[in-house]
Write a protein that holds these residues in place. Structure first.
Motif, PDB file in Angstrom:
ATOM      1  N   ARG A   1       0.836  -1.188   0.000  1.00  0.00           N
ATOM      2  CA  ARG A   1       0.000   0.000   0.000  1.00  0.00           C
ATOM      3  C   ARG A   1       0.876   1.245   0.000  1.00  0.00           C
ATOM      4  O   ARG A   1       1.918   1.272   0.641  1.00  0.00           O
ATOM      5  N   ASN A   2       0.418   2.210  -0.704  1.00  0.00           N
ATOM      6  CA  ASN A   2       1.106   3.495  -0.668  1.00  0.00           C
ATOM      7  C   ASN A   2       0.610   4.270   0.542  1.00  0.00           C
ATOM      8  O   ASN A   2      -0.584   4.377   0.769  1.00  0.00           O
ATOM      9  N   LYS A   3       1.543   4.818   1.299  1.00  0.00           N
ATOM     10  CA  LYS A   3       1.162   5.591   2.470  1.00  0.00           C
ATOM     11  C   LYS A   3       0.794   6.999   2.036  1.00  0.00           C
ATOM     12  O   LYS A   3       1.447   7.592   1.185  1.00  0.00           O
ATOM     13  N   THR A   4      -0.272   7.515   2.624  1.00  0.00           N
ATOM     14  CA  THR A   4      -0.650   8.892   2.339  1.00  0.00           C
ATOM     15  C   THR A   4      -0.279   9.751   3.537  1.00  0.00           C
ATOM     16  O   THR A   4      -0.366   9.318   4.681  1.00  0.00           O
ATOM     17  N   ARG A   5       0.129  10.940   3.262  1.00  0.00           N
ATOM     18  CA  ARG A   5       0.471  11.850   4.342  1.00  0.00           C
ATOM     19  C   ARG A   5      -0.785  12.493   4.881  1.00  0.00           C
ATOM     20  O   ARG A   5      -1.787  12.601   4.190  1.00  0.00           O
ATOM     21  N   LYS A   6      -0.701  12.951   6.119  1.00  0.00           N
ATOM     22  CA  LYS A   6      -1.876  13.548   6.734  1.00  0.00           C
ATOM     23  C   LYS A   6      -2.309  14.807   6.012  1.00  0.00           C
ATOM     24  O   LYS A   6      -3.476  15.123   5.965  1.00  0.00           O
ATOM     25  N   ARG A   7      -1.372  15.532   5.459  1.00  0.00           N
ATOM     26  CA  ARG A   7      -1.757  16.760   4.767  1.00  0.00           C
ATOM     27  C   ARG A   7      -2.518  16.479   3.481  1.00  0.00           C
ATOM     28  O   ARG A   7      -3.232  17.323   2.981  1.00  0.00           O
ATOM     29  N   ASP A   8      -2.376  15.269   2.950  1.00  0.00           N
ATOM     30  CA  ASP A   8      -3.071  14.905   1.725  1.00  0.00           C
ATOM     31  C   ASP A   8      -4.478  14.385   1.983  1.00  0.00           C
ATOM     32  O   ASP A   8      -5.280  14.308   1.065  1.00  0.00           O
ATOM     33  N   GLU A   9      -4.761  14.027   3.235  1.00  0.00           N
ATOM     34  CA  GLU A   9      -6.081  13.498   3.551  1.00  0.00           C
ATOM     35  C   GLU A   9      -7.050  14.665   3.693  1.00  0.00           C
ATOM     36  O   GLU A   9      -6.800  15.623   4.399  1.00  0.00           O
ATOM     37  N   LYS A  10      -8.174  14.572   3.028  1.00  0.00           N
ATOM     38  CA  LYS A  10      -9.178  15.630   3.046  1.00  0.00           C
ATOM     39  C   LYS A  10     -10.429  15.122   3.750  1.00  0.00           C
ATOM     40  O   LYS A  10     -10.800  13.956   3.625  1.00  0.00           O
ATOM     41  N   GLU A  11     -11.085  16.024   4.478  1.00  0.00           N
ATOM     42  CA  GLU A  11     -12.363  15.666   5.075  1.00  0.00           C
ATOM     43  C   GLU A  11     -13.440  15.740   4.004  1.00  0.00           C
ATOM     44  O   GLU A  11     -13.379  16.585   3.123  1.00  0.00           O
ATOM     45  N   ARG A  12     -14.397  14.881   4.121  1.00  0.00           N
ATOM     46  CA  ARG A  12     -15.488  14.876   3.144  1.00  0.00           C
ATOM     47  C   ARG A  12     -16.431  16.030   3.441  1.00  0.00           C
ATOM     48  O   ARG A  12     -16.703  16.354   4.584  1.00  0.00           O
ATOM     49  N   TYR A  13     -16.957  16.630   2.406  1.00  0.00           N
ATOM     50  CA  TYR A  13     -17.931  17.706   2.540  1.00  0.00           C
ATOM     51  C   TYR A  13     -19.317  17.082   2.474  1.00  0.00           C
ATOM     52  O   TYR A  13     -19.762  16.628   1.428  1.00  0.00           O
ATOM     53  N   GLU A  14     -19.986  17.010   3.620  1.00  0.00           N
ATOM     54  CA  GLU A  14     -21.284  16.368   3.708  1.00  0.00           C
ATOM     55  C   GLU A  14     -22.298  17.334   4.315  1.00  0.00           C
ATOM     56  O   GLU A  14     -22.554  17.324   5.520  1.00  0.00           O
ATOM     57  N   PRO A  15     -22.889  18.195   3.490  1.00  0.00           N
ATOM     58  CA  PRO A  15     -23.840  19.170   4.031  1.00  0.00           C
ATOM     59  C   PRO A  15     -25.117  18.536   4.566  1.00  0.00           C
ATOM     60  O   PRO A  15     -25.737  19.074   5.481  1.00  0.00           O
ATOM     61  N   ALA A  16     -25.526  17.398   4.041  1.00  0.00           N
ATOM     62  CA  ALA A  16     -26.759  16.752   4.515  1.00  0.00           C
ATOM     63  C   ALA A  16     -26.597  16.256   5.952  1.00  0.00           C
ATOM     64  O   ALA A  16     -27.530  16.362   6.756  1.00  0.00           O
ATOM     65  N   VAL A  17     -25.431  15.747   6.297  1.00  0.00           N
ATOM     66  CA  VAL A  17     -25.187  15.279   7.665  1.00  0.00           C
ATOM     67  C   VAL A  17     -25.195  16.467   8.623  1.00  0.00           C
ATOM     68  O   VAL A  17     -25.767  16.403   9.717  1.00  0.00           O
ATOM     69  N   PHE A  18     -24.574  17.580   8.210  1.00  0.00           N
ATOM     70  CA  PHE A  18     -24.565  18.789   9.028  1.00  0.00           C
ATOM     71  C   PHE A  18     -25.989  19.321   9.210  1.00  0.00           C
ATOM     72  O   PHE A  18     -26.386  19.688  10.313  1.00  0.00           O
ATOM     73  N   ARG A  19     -26.766  19.352   8.130  1.00  0.00           N
ATOM     74  CA  ARG A  19     -28.159  19.805   8.199  1.00  0.00           C
ATOM     75  C   ARG A  19     -28.963  18.965   9.177  1.00  0.00           C
ATOM     76  O   ARG A  19     -29.705  19.492  10.006  1.00  0.00           O
ATOM     77  N   ASP A  20     -28.813  17.653   9.101  1.00  0.00           N
ATOM     78  CA  ASP A  20     -29.554  16.762   9.994  1.00  0.00           C
ATOM     79  C   ASP A  20     -29.178  17.006  11.455  1.00  0.00           C
ATOM     80  O   ASP A  20     -30.042  16.994  12.337  1.00  0.00           O
ATOM     81  N   ALA A  21     -27.894  17.245  11.719  1.00  0.00           N
ATOM     82  CA  ALA A  21     -27.451  17.500  13.095  1.00  0.00           C
ATOM     83  C   ALA A  21     -28.023  18.815  13.622  1.00  0.00           C
ATOM     84  O   ALA A  21     -28.481  18.885  14.769  1.00  0.00           O
ATOM     85  N   ILE A  22     -28.019  19.853  12.793  1.00  0.00           N
ATOM     86  CA  ILE A  22     -28.560  21.147  13.218  1.00  0.00           C
ATOM     87  C   ILE A  22     -30.075  21.043  13.441  1.00  0.00           C
ATOM     88  O   ILE A  22     -30.602  21.537  14.438  1.00  0.00           O
ATOM     89  N   ILE A  23     -30.791  20.395  12.533  1.00  0.00           N
ATOM     90  CA  ILE A  23     -32.246  20.275  12.673  1.00  0.00           C
ATOM     91  C   ILE A  23     -32.606  19.460  13.910  1.00  0.00           C
ATOM     92  O   ILE A  23     -33.528  19.814  14.655  1.00  0.00           O
ATOM     93  N   THR A  24     -31.873  18.400  14.176  1.00  0.00           N
ATOM     94  CA  THR A  24     -32.123  17.601  15.374  1.00  0.00           C
ATOM     95  C   THR A  24     -31.916  18.433  16.633  1.00  0.00           C
ATOM     96  O   THR A  24     -32.722  18.391  17.561  1.00  0.00           O
ATOM     97  N   GLY A  25     -30.836  19.210  16.660  1.00  0.00           N
ATOM     98  CA  GLY A  25     -30.571  20.061  17.818  1.00  0.00           C
ATOM     99  C   GLY A  25     -31.613  21.143  17.999  1.00  0.00           C
ATOM    100  O   GLY A  25     -32.037  21.428  19.125  1.00  0.00           O
TER     101      GLY A  25
END
Length: 103
Positions: free
Chosen positions: A14-38
Motif C-alpha cells: 500500500r502506498n502511504k498517504t500523508r496527513k496533509r493529503d487526507e481531506k475531510e469529506r464535505y457532507e452538508p446533509a449530515v450537518f443539516r440533519d445534526a442542526i435540525i435535530t438540535g
C-alpha cells in the motif's frame, strides 16, 4: 535497450498517504440533519436556540466549513438547491420564514 528497467513491486503493498493529503469529506446533509435535530430538541424558545447555536453547535460541528448550510437551515428550514427549491424532505419549522411576526 536504451529504456529504463522497471523495478519489481510487491502485490498487496500500500502506498502511504500523508496527513496533509487526507481531506475531510464535505457532507452538508449530515450537518443539516445534526442542526435540525438540535433545533427540534431545544424547542421554539429563542433563548435556548441561541444558546444551542452559540455553545453546543459551534463546539461539536464545523460551523465555519458549513456556514452556507447553516444559514439555509436558519432562514428556510433546509438546504436550498439551485432554482430555489428545498433539497430533500428534511425540514424544520424552527426557521425565520415560519416564525410569526410580533411587533
Amino acid at each position: 535497450m536504451s529504456g529504463k528497467t522497471l523495478k519489481p513491486t510487491l502485490s498487496g503493498s500500500r502506498n502511504k498517504t500523508r496527513k496533509r493529503d487526507e481531506k475531510e469529506r464535505y457532507e452538508p446533509a449530515v450537518f443539516r440533519d445534526a442542526i435540525i435535530t438540535g433545533l427540534e430538541d431545544v424547542g421554539n424558545n429563542h433563548d435556548q436556540i441561541l444558546r444551542y447555536l452559540c455553545e453546543t453547535a459551534t463546539g461539536k460541528l464545523d460551523v465555519k466549513r458549513y456556514g452556507e448550510v447553516l444559514l439555509d437551515v436558519l432562514f428556510v428550514g433546509g438546504i436550498i438547491a439551485p432554482g430555489g427549491a428545498i433539497e430533500g424532505n428534511v425540514r424544520t419549522d424552527i426557521c425565520l420564514t415560519r416564525q410569526s411576526m410580533k411587533i
